[in-house]
Enzyme design. Structure first.
Site, PDB file in Angstrom:
ATOM      1  CE1 TYR A  32       8.332 -27.197  -1.882  1.00 40.94           C
ATOM      2  CE2 TYR A  32       7.560 -28.793  -3.488  1.00 40.94           C
ATOM      3  CZ  TYR A  32       7.297 -27.794  -2.584  1.00 40.94           C
ATOM      4  OH  TYR A  32       6.000 -27.377  -2.384  1.00 40.94           O
ATOM      5  NE  ARG A  51       8.261 -23.077  -9.307  1.00 37.81           N
ATOM      6  CZ  ARG A  51       7.015 -23.529  -9.371  1.00 37.81           C
ATOM      7  NH1 ARG A  51       6.007 -22.706  -9.527  1.00 37.81           N
ATOM      8  NH2 ARG A  51       6.766 -24.817  -9.276  1.00 37.81           N
ATOM      9  NE  ARG A  99      19.411 -27.305  15.600  1.00 37.45           N
ATOM     10  CZ  ARG A  99      19.264 -26.232  16.388  1.00 37.45           C
ATOM     11  NH1 ARG A  99      20.220 -25.882  17.221  1.00 37.45           N
ATOM     12  NH2 ARG A  99      18.155 -25.512  16.323  1.00 37.45           N
ATOM     13  CG  HIS A 101      19.933 -21.143  13.892  1.00 36.11           C
ATOM     14  ND1 HIS A 101      20.248 -21.942  14.958  1.00 36.11           N
ATOM     15  CD2 HIS A 101      18.580 -21.021  13.889  1.00 36.11           C
ATOM     16  CE1 HIS A 101      19.138 -22.291  15.577  1.00 36.11           C
ATOM     17  NE2 HIS A 101      18.106 -21.750  14.957  1.00 36.11           N
ATOM     18  CE  LYS A 146       7.002 -26.248  -6.001  1.00 36.17           C
ATOM     19  NZ  LYS A 146       5.770 -26.184  -5.231  1.00 36.17           N
ATOM     20  CD  GLU A 178       0.551 -19.653  -2.735  1.00 36.41           C
ATOM     21  OE1 GLU A 178       0.706 -19.951  -3.926  1.00 36.41           O
ATOM     22  OE2 GLU A 178       1.503 -19.551  -1.932  1.00 36.41           O
ATOM     23  CG  LEU A 202       5.231 -21.268  -6.179  1.00 30.65           C
ATOM     24  CD1 LEU A 202       6.644 -21.081  -5.636  1.00 30.65           C
ATOM     25  CD2 LEU A 202       4.892 -22.748  -6.248  1.00 30.65           C
TER      26      LEU A 202
HETATM   27  N1  PDD Z   1       2.809 -27.294  -5.270  1.00 34.82           N
HETATM   28  N2  PDD Z   1       1.223 -22.513  -4.578  1.00 34.82           N
HETATM   29  C1  PDD Z   1       1.743 -23.395  -3.728  1.00 34.82           C
HETATM   30  C2  PDD Z   1       1.862 -23.037  -2.291  1.00 34.82           C
HETATM   31  C3  PDD Z   1       2.174 -24.655  -4.193  1.00 34.82           C
HETATM   32  O1  PDD Z   1       2.710 -25.531  -3.341  1.00 34.82           O
HETATM   33  C4  PDD Z   1       2.017 -24.985  -5.563  1.00 34.82           C
HETATM   34  C5  PDD Z   1       2.449 -26.285  -6.143  1.00 34.82           C
HETATM   35  C6  PDD Z   1       1.450 -24.015  -6.414  1.00 34.82           C
HETATM   36  C7  PDD Z   1       1.271 -24.270  -7.896  1.00 34.82           C
HETATM   37  O2  PDD Z   1       2.495 -24.248  -8.568  1.00 34.82           O
HETATM   38  P1  PDD Z   1       2.739 -25.090  -9.894  1.00 34.82           P
HETATM   39  O3  PDD Z   1       1.623 -24.767 -10.810  1.00 34.82           O
HETATM   40  O4  PDD Z   1       4.043 -24.611 -10.378  1.00 34.82           O
HETATM   41  O5  PDD Z   1       2.735 -26.562  -9.511  1.00 34.82           O
HETATM   42  C8  PDD Z   1       1.079 -22.787  -5.886  1.00 34.82           C
HETATM   43  C9  PDD Z   1       3.363 -28.538  -5.743  1.00 34.82           C
HETATM   44  C10 PDD Z   1       2.480 -29.267  -6.706  1.00 34.82           C
HETATM   45  C11 PDD Z   1       3.775 -29.393  -4.571  1.00 34.82           C
HETATM   46  O6  PDD Z   1       4.079 -28.811  -3.531  1.00 34.82           O
HETATM   47  O7  PDD Z   1       3.842 -30.615  -4.710  1.00 34.82           O
END
Ligand code: PDD
Length: 281
Positions: A32, A51, A99, A101, A146, A178, A202
């Protein structure tokens, strides 16, 4: 009527649905992005869509759109919903299949879904700062993707909520990685410290913008690991993301950060970020 994007179609929200055997639903098998719009512009659109394509590639998901096509689809959705200031969530799954895996053979079409939200910038929090807690990072080892699998992040955030905080800062052993949905920065003696870009975090788009601003302003931006102890002794702490921008943390685990006020480096980065919003389209 609010529209939802389902595989190139703008569908009325009440009619939007996904198959019960979609692999995103069954396995969390998908990826996502979350992107912000300011004044009718998709903020940092290109790096976000790049990304998304990278995440797709990393999990072997074939997506038939390029950056330009994705931008166009999302622009149509935002226009249909009249979003001026807000955000858009886009997810892509490996598609619907019985389903099993292993990837479906023959492969099935990926499913794309996007929804929008109208809201303003978090002005009050940006000015006053938020509370954060620290918590062990229990996530998998590909946090650079992501992925839709956010259970570790969800549990961390819920723990923050339980302790009256808005963000959970995760650490693997001693090393700060993070936030549950943000990148983390410790500021000490006028320098910024943040975890290097690798599989443990991320590569945040807001992080890239902050790095640019810091370099432009001549503030040292150190990409190296640091400990929870170092964080506790920081003069200022920031968490950043698409939705919370350059957010000061004024309390960590119930203890005041620095002098408890939003610090000068944070304010300087926020000022740079405001200018960046005005110029990026
Ligand atoms: N999340 N690290 C994680 C685990 C995140 O989920 C996010 C952002 C970031 C920051 O990434 P960016 O600056 O590209 O938004 C770092 C988004 C906002 C979300 O999950 O909705």
């Amino acid at each position: 009527m609010t529209k939802v994007l389902i595989n190139e179609h703008l569908v009325d929200e009440q009619d939007a649905s996904v198959p019960y055997n979609d692999r995103g639903y069954v396995f969390g098998d998908g990826i996502y992005e979350y992107i912000r719009t300011y004044n009718n512009n998709i903020f940092t659109a290109k790096p976000h869509f790049e990304r998304l394509l990278r995440s797709a590639k990393e999990i072997g998901l074939e997506l038939k759109y390029n950056v330009e096509e994705l931008t166009e689809l999302i622009q149509e959705l935002l226009a249909a919903n009249g979003v001026v200031n807000g955000g858009v969530y886009i997810q892509v799954t490996r598609g619907a299949a019985p389903r099993d895996h292993a990837f479906p053979t023959p492969s099935v079409e990926a499913n794309v879904m996007a929804i929008t939200k109208t809201y303003d910038r978090p002005y009050k929090l940006l000015e006053e700062g938020i509370n954060a807690i620290t918590t062990e990072d229990i996530r998998w080892l590909r946090c650079d993707i992501k992925s839709l699998n956010l259970l570790g992040n969800v549990l961390a955030k819920e723990r923050a909520v339980k302790y009256n905080a808005q963000e959970a800062i995760q650490h693997r052993g001693d090393i700060v990685t993070e936030g549950s949905s943000s990148n983390v920065y410790a500021i000490k003696a006028g320098e910024i410290y943040t975890h290097p870009v690798n599989n443990y975090i991320l590569n945040g788009i807001t992080r890239m913008v902050i790095k640019d601003i810091a370099q432009e302003k001549g503030i040292p931006f150190n990409e190296g690991t640091f400990t929870v102890d170092f964080l506790r002794n920081a003069d200022e702490i920031i968490v950043s993301s698409t939705s919370i921008e350059v957010m000061p943390v004024v309390k960590l685990d119930g203890e005041q950060v620095g002098d408890g006020e939003v610090g000068p480096i944070t304010k300087s980065l926020q000022e740079g970020f405001n200018r960046y919003i005005d110029t990026d389209s």
